[in-house]
Structure formats: C-alpha cells, structure tokens
Write a protein that holds these residues in place. Sequence first.
Motif, PDB file in Angstrom:
ATOM      1  N   THR A 325       4.010 -10.509  -0.756  1.00  0.00           N
ATOM      2  CA  THR A 325       3.628 -10.198  -2.133  1.00  0.00           C
ATOM      3  C   THR A 325       3.038  -8.791  -2.188  1.00  0.00           C
ATOM      4  O   THR A 325       3.291  -8.025  -3.123  1.00  0.00           O
ATOM      5  N   LEU A 326       2.261  -8.474  -1.151  1.00  0.00           N
ATOM      6  CA  LEU A 326       1.659  -7.150  -1.025  1.00  0.00           C
ATOM      7  C   LEU A 326       1.636  -6.782   0.448  1.00  0.00           C
ATOM      8  O   LEU A 326       1.011  -7.467   1.254  1.00  0.00           O
ATOM      9  N   GLY A 327       2.341  -5.723   0.814  1.00  0.00           N
ATOM     10  CA  GLY A 327       2.347  -5.240   2.184  1.00  0.00           C
ATOM     11  C   GLY A 327       1.496  -3.986   2.298  1.00  0.00           C
ATOM     12  O   GLY A 327       1.605  -3.070   1.489  1.00  0.00           O
ATOM     13  N   ILE A 328       0.638  -3.951   3.321  1.00  0.00           N
ATOM     14  CA  ILE A 328      -0.301  -2.842   3.480  1.00  0.00           C
ATOM     15  C   ILE A 328      -0.243  -2.327   4.911  1.00  0.00           C
ATOM     16  O   ILE A 328      -0.419  -3.106   5.866  1.00  0.00           O
ATOM     17  N   ILE A 329       0.000  -1.025   5.063  1.00  0.00           N
ATOM     18  CA  ILE A 329      -0.043  -0.389   6.382  1.00  0.00           C
ATOM     19  C   ILE A 329      -1.469   0.107   6.589  1.00  0.00           C
ATOM     20  O   ILE A 329      -1.908   1.068   5.946  1.00  0.00           O
ATOM     21  N   ALA A 330      -2.200  -0.569   7.470  1.00  0.00           N
ATOM     22  CA  ALA A 330      -3.609  -0.208   7.669  1.00  0.00           C
ATOM     23  C   ALA A 330      -4.113  -0.767   8.987  1.00  0.00           C
ATOM     24  O   ALA A 330      -3.568  -1.752   9.519  1.00  0.00           O
ATOM     25  N   ASP A 331      -5.139  -0.155   9.493  1.00  0.00           N
ATOM     26  CA  ASP A 331      -5.880  -0.676  10.636  1.00  0.00           C
ATOM     27  C   ASP A 331      -6.636  -1.928  10.197  1.00  0.00           C
ATOM     28  O   ASP A 331      -7.213  -1.978   9.109  1.00  0.00           O
ATOM     29  N   ALA A 332      -6.662  -2.930  11.049  1.00  0.00           N
ATOM     30  CA  ALA A 332      -7.250  -4.219  10.674  1.00  0.00           C
ATOM     31  C   ALA A 332      -8.731  -4.093  10.328  1.00  0.00           C
ATOM     32  O   ALA A 332      -9.186  -4.613   9.295  1.00  0.00           O
ATOM     33  N   ARG A 333      -9.495  -3.419  11.179  1.00  0.00           N
ATOM     34  CA  ARG A 333     -10.934  -3.329  10.922  1.00  0.00           C
ATOM     35  C   ARG A 333     -11.223  -2.525   9.661  1.00  0.00           C
ATOM     36  O   ARG A 333     -12.091  -2.898   8.855  1.00  0.00           O
ATOM     37  N   THR A 334     -10.482  -1.444   9.477  1.00  0.00           N
ATOM     38  CA  THR A 334     -10.689  -0.626   8.279  1.00  0.00           C
ATOM     39  C   THR A 334     -10.380  -1.429   7.019  1.00  0.00           C
ATOM     40  O   THR A 334     -11.138  -1.383   6.036  1.00  0.00           O
ATOM     41  N   PHE A 335      -9.284  -2.185   7.042  1.00  0.00           N
ATOM     42  CA  PHE A 335      -8.928  -3.004   5.879  1.00  0.00           C
ATOM     43  C   PHE A 335     -10.012  -4.037   5.582  1.00  0.00           C
ATOM     44  O   PHE A 335     -10.388  -4.245   4.410  1.00  0.00           O
ATOM     45  N   LEU A 336     -10.506  -4.715   6.605  1.00  0.00           N
ATOM     46  CA  LEU A 336     -11.532  -5.732   6.381  1.00  0.00           C
ATOM     47  C   LEU A 336     -12.821  -5.106   5.866  1.00  0.00           C
ATOM     48  O   LEU A 336     -13.511  -5.687   5.019  1.00  0.00           O
ATOM     49  N   GLN A 337     -13.169  -3.920   6.362  1.00  0.00           N
ATOM     50  CA  GLN A 337     -14.349  -3.225   5.850  1.00  0.00           C
ATOM     51  C   GLN A 337     -14.170  -2.867   4.382  1.00  0.00           C
ATOM     52  O   GLN A 337     -15.112  -2.996   3.573  1.00  0.00           O
ATOM     53  N   GLN A 338     -12.972  -2.430   4.020  1.00  0.00           N
ATOM     54  CA  GLN A 338     -12.691  -2.134   2.615  1.00  0.00           C
ATOM     55  C   GLN A 338     -12.816  -3.388   1.755  1.00  0.00           C
ATOM     56  O   GLN A 338     -13.361  -3.350   0.647  1.00  0.00           O
ATOM     57  N   THR A 339     -12.316  -4.501   2.267  1.00  0.00           N
ATOM     58  CA  THR A 339     -12.382  -5.749   1.503  1.00  0.00           C
ATOM     59  C   THR A 339     -13.822  -6.218   1.349  1.00  0.00           C
ATOM     60  O   THR A 339     -14.226  -6.680   0.266  1.00  0.00           O
ATOM     61  N   LEU A 340     -14.600  -6.110   2.421  1.00  0.00           N
ATOM     62  CA  LEU A 340     -16.013  -6.480   2.327  1.00  0.00           C
ATOM     63  C   LEU A 340     -16.727  -5.652   1.265  1.00  0.00           C
ATOM     64  O   LEU A 340     -17.513  -6.175   0.462  1.00  0.00           O
ATOM     65  N   ALA A 341     -16.453  -4.363   1.249  1.00  0.00           N
ATOM     66  CA  ALA A 341     -17.089  -3.497   0.254  1.00  0.00           C
ATOM     67  C   ALA A 341     -16.638  -3.851  -1.160  1.00  0.00           C
ATOM     68  O   ALA A 341     -17.435  -3.801  -2.112  1.00  0.00           O
ATOM     69  N   ALA A 342     -15.364  -4.261  -1.295  1.00  0.00           N
ATOM     70  CA  ALA A 342     -14.815  -4.549  -2.630  1.00  0.00           C
ATOM     71  C   ALA A 342     -15.386  -5.829  -3.228  1.00  0.00           C
ATOM     72  O   ALA A 342     -15.496  -5.946  -4.448  1.00  0.00           O
ATOM     73  N   VAL A 343     -15.742  -6.811  -2.387  1.00  0.00           N
ATOM     74  CA  VAL A 343     -16.216  -8.095  -2.920  1.00  0.00           C
ATOM     75  C   VAL A 343     -17.737  -8.208  -2.863  1.00  0.00           C
ATOM     76  O   VAL A 343     -18.295  -9.193  -3.363  1.00  0.00           O
ATOM     77  N   LYS A 344     -18.395  -7.217  -2.266  1.00  0.00           N
ATOM     78  CA  LYS A 344     -19.842  -7.297  -2.102  1.00  0.00           C
ATOM     79  C   LYS A 344     -20.559  -7.427  -3.448  1.00  0.00           C
ATOM     80  O   LYS A 344     -20.346  -6.644  -4.363  1.00  0.00           O
ATOM     81  N   GLY A 345     -21.395  -8.454  -3.541  1.00  0.00           N
ATOM     82  CA  GLY A 345     -22.227  -8.644  -4.720  1.00  0.00           C
ATOM     83  C   GLY A 345     -21.513  -9.200  -5.937  1.00  0.00           C
ATOM     84  O   GLY A 345     -22.137  -9.424  -6.973  1.00  0.00           O
ATOM     85  N   SER A 346     -20.199  -9.459  -5.843  1.00  0.00           N
ATOM     86  CA  SER A 346     -19.465  -9.953  -7.007  1.00  0.00           C
ATOM     87  C   SER A 346     -19.639 -11.466  -7.153  1.00  0.00           C
ATOM     88  O   SER A 346     -19.480 -12.218  -6.199  1.00  0.00           O
TER      89      SER A 346
END
Length: 593
Positions: A325-346
């Motif tokens: 559905t969504l393909g992303i070329i990214a480093d695993a740790r960097t992607f997870l850090q981005q996701t953590l930042a995106a959902v923080k406090g929501s």
Amino acid sequence: MSTMKGGELIAEYLIQEKVPYVFGICGHGNVGMLDALYSVKDKIQLISPRHEQCAGHMADGYFRVKHRPVATLTSTGPGSANLIMSLATALADSSAFLAITANVPTSQANRGPFQELYEHNQADFSAVIRPVVKRSFQPSRVDMLPLALRQAMDAMVTGRPGPVNLDIPYNVFQEEADVEVPAHSHIENPHRPAASAEDMAEVVRLIRESVRPMFFVGHGLTLSEASAEITSLARQLGIPVVSSPNGMGCLTMQDPLALGFIGRNGTYPANQAGRYADLVIAVGARFDDRSSSTWHPGYSWNFPNTRLIHVDIAPQELGRNYPPTLGIIADARTFLQQTLAAVKGSKEFDQSRLSGWHTEVRKWQKEWDDFVRPHFTEATRPLRPEFVVKTVREALPDDAILALDSGVHHNWFMQFWEARRPQTMLNSWGYSSMGFGVCSILGAQLAAPDKVCVAVVGDGGFTMAPYVLCTAVEYDLPCVWIIWNNFAWGAIRDLQYGLFGGREIGTAFYRDSGRGERYNPDFALWARACGADGVTVTRSADLRGAIDLAIKNRRPCLIDVHVDAEVRPPSTGTWQLPPIPFREPLFGKPFRS
C-alpha cells in the motif's frame, strides 16, 4: 606517497579500518599476503581454521554479532572455491565480510598455469564468485589497490550489507608502487536514509485508521540496531510484533506483544495475527516462502485485503512478493524514530481503540500455550524436542549467543526459542546452508569473547565440519556445540514421511546400507580426541547439568544429545514444494474470505 608492496598496503588499510582479524587458509597463491600479515601480527591477528568455508562462516558470524566486517584470505583455485558456500550464505542474509582471494600472476594469465580458470576468460575466478557477492574487484597492479580497497569496504556496508570480493593476482602482493593508504570508509558513519514527510503523513494515517495493526520485523531491523525503537513504538501504540528468525530478540520475546515467528513452523499467534491484521508494517523484512506459507492467501498473510506498509533499505525488496500500500526506502532505525516522533503525545493512538485486537491476541496465545506446554516437561528417552529447546533456554543467560545450523532442529528453535536480546540468534535463513551454525559460532565467540556462545546443530551438519573442534582448541575459544542427534537428515526425512508416504531413502544413517541399526560416530569421543570436552546425553535428567558444566568450565565442549526423530514440529501455516500439493496446518486454520 611511499613505496609499498601490495600486501603491505592491504594490511595497513585493514588496520586503519579497525579490522581485528583475518580468517584465512594458507596457499602458494597468498603466501605473499601472509608475509605482510606477519609484519603486523601485533595489530591484526590471523586465525586459521581448517577449511575455507569455515573461514567465511566465521567472518559472517562475527559481523552478525559485532556489525563490523572482518576479512578472509584464501589461495588460488580450490581454496577460494571452498568459500562460495559461505559467501552465498552471507549475501542471502545481508551479512558482510571482505573476501580476499588470490589468483594466478598477471604474467601467466591465460597460459593455463597451476589452478587458473581460463576456459572463457583469463584468471576467471571472478566469474565464479560474482553471483554470491555484492561486488567483485580484480586489481591487477599495486596502484589499483587503493581505490579498490576503499570502494570494496564502502560497498560492504552501504545500503543492504553484503560480502565483497578482492581477487588479487599473487604477484600484486609482492610488487611495489608509490601509493597511499586510501581514505576511511563509511563503516564509522553509515548512511541512514529517511522517509519523506509525505510518506510519514501517510504512515500516520494508516496506523490511525487501523484497528488490527501488527509489525513484521526482520534482519534489517537487527542490522540497524533498532531494538530500543521497536520496543518503544510497539509498547506505546500497543502493536504486536512478529519477527523473522534474524529479527528475533529486537523486542524481547518475553514481552506479551512478541508473537514469534510466522510461517509453516511459526507460532499459532503469529500466523493468526498475519491472517487477521488489517495493517502490516513490515520493517527490514522479506516475505520469503517460509515466512509467508509459500504465499498462499490466508495461511500466514491475507494480502491484498490487508494493507501493507513495507520499509526496507533495499529498493528491490519493495513489492517483490506483495505490492505494498505504501513502500518506503529507508533505514529501519531512522524510520522508527520518525514514527515515534510523529505519534508522540497524540491522543489519536490511545491503546483502548485496540482492546478488541489485544483480546484476540491473548486468546490465541493461550490456545497455543495450552497445546504445546505439556510437552516441554516430558522426560523421555530419547529426548523430546520441546524439552531440549526449553532446557537450553533455561540454562543459557539472556545475552548468550545462539547459532543454528540448517535442519529440523532449526524448525523447533524458530517455533519455540525465546530470544531476549538482539544479535543473539544467528541463523542461516535465506540460503540455509549446513555448516553455518557449526562454524559461525567461532566468529561469534571472537566478536563477543565474554559471552556464552552455543551452537545447536544437527548430527548431519556437524559431520560436515567437525574440524571446528580443532580450531576452538587451538585458539582457546570456549564454544559449546549441542548436537541434535536424531541419526538422520531429519528435516528431509520428515518430508519423505509427510509428502511421499514414508518412502525413506538416503535420509537416515544406518550400518550396512540401511539394513542394520542406526549409526553415528561417538561424537563425544571425537571431541575428546581433539582436546575438547565431550559428553553424551541420552536421558532428559542429564541435559541441564551437562550444559551448566560446559558453561562453567569455559572450554570448548561438545554435548551429543539423542533426540526423538519421530516427533515433528507442529505446522501452524503451510509450505509447498510445487507441484506437490501443500498440507493444511496441524494447528489452526487459514483465513477464508
């Protein structure tokens, strides 16, 4: 610039890149390089196992534990040809080492000298090795070495890691030129590509809309050292985690959100989650045949009904088997850090919205536990497989490193092992080579000298590489080998019983060509003959004590465990060898839309 021999330049570059070991076998083709290593033996150590395949598996095991590459050194012809298996294994599992192979001197190329391959091209060993490495370089002059060395080291660790070959004519080791040691590689500063802002917005939307989400994590997560990130994200969002064997331990498998491996010999909760999830977030994982029930819909996964976010550092893996559905070329740790930042406090990601999903997952976990738990305490003779897995788990410390060979024992450990730390479960997964577990544990022990390092290997696999005992004794490596002795190539014998009506041929070990009693050598006596400790275990009551003593003694040790060959892992998914029809799961049922 200074005048240097080719061998000296290679040695100096390895030292600059903090490569502590070269695993190598001597030969006339690399004696010049051996001489260069002699001059710097106080800075880089040559470890010489008894076979080139072992050298490669050792380097592979070292990288999987340490995430830093070492080098191998092999001679012209058959010595380097013996390295092919371990290179293929490392490439399939994204593990890196620098394979330095020797070739014939440039002045003799295409004249058919000793051990030259020349049928199609002069000094053509690169054609043999090319399919099993990320890149093969063949510098034919000393002044070509600096660029080749730097590019080789960068290629190993950039993007998806993998082995790289330097194929060097043996005159180049001894010839001189005015050269400089090349610049540092990317090892200390790996590239970590990130997802775009647009992709991250879509990730957040897909997670927000899901009510049955799950993570599927693989070796890419382990290589990125993203254990802390997946643990934080899974616990913060309440999302269960399924893993490939090489992803096990990134989230401790003692966590209720850790569901284990998925596929034919995966756990029932993992397969159920894959069948019924409405969103799968795959990070650094491939959907190969064994982790997907050979891609049969509803058995492990339910794509395209299930939405898929697929994140990988290798673009070619996205959509290889399931269009995302969504393909992303990214480093695993960097992607997870981005996701953590995106959902923080929501407040949109309150776990209460997943309460129904959590209830289902807990129900599957209880059903599976009720089914398998009774067998874990059964004292039998020969030993029950589940009992062996449980006893090994209880005996080893949480940070112990476990290396597994290919075989039926691997199926049992995939299904029931509880990895508690990352980089502690080493598997030959993609290429599934016998000998990997037997040999790689030596490299793992060198990478982690203070940790308990144990290999669980089949009787057939160990017999392919018993020389590891010599290396362990020579270099005082306190590795422990637990032999899963079922007097057979058990995994293939099980296929004969399951798919071919029990027509057993060529898969069990007998005296007198199959007409006599079951046969294997006395493995414990074999170990003692090499100078290691050796013990045979035929009773359940003796296994724990044997493992405890081996760990306490800190000496090379072999424990020969007689395991019941007639007990087979319970299938919870399926697996097909086309055109033979696939079998239905023993426990659980596929999702029927």
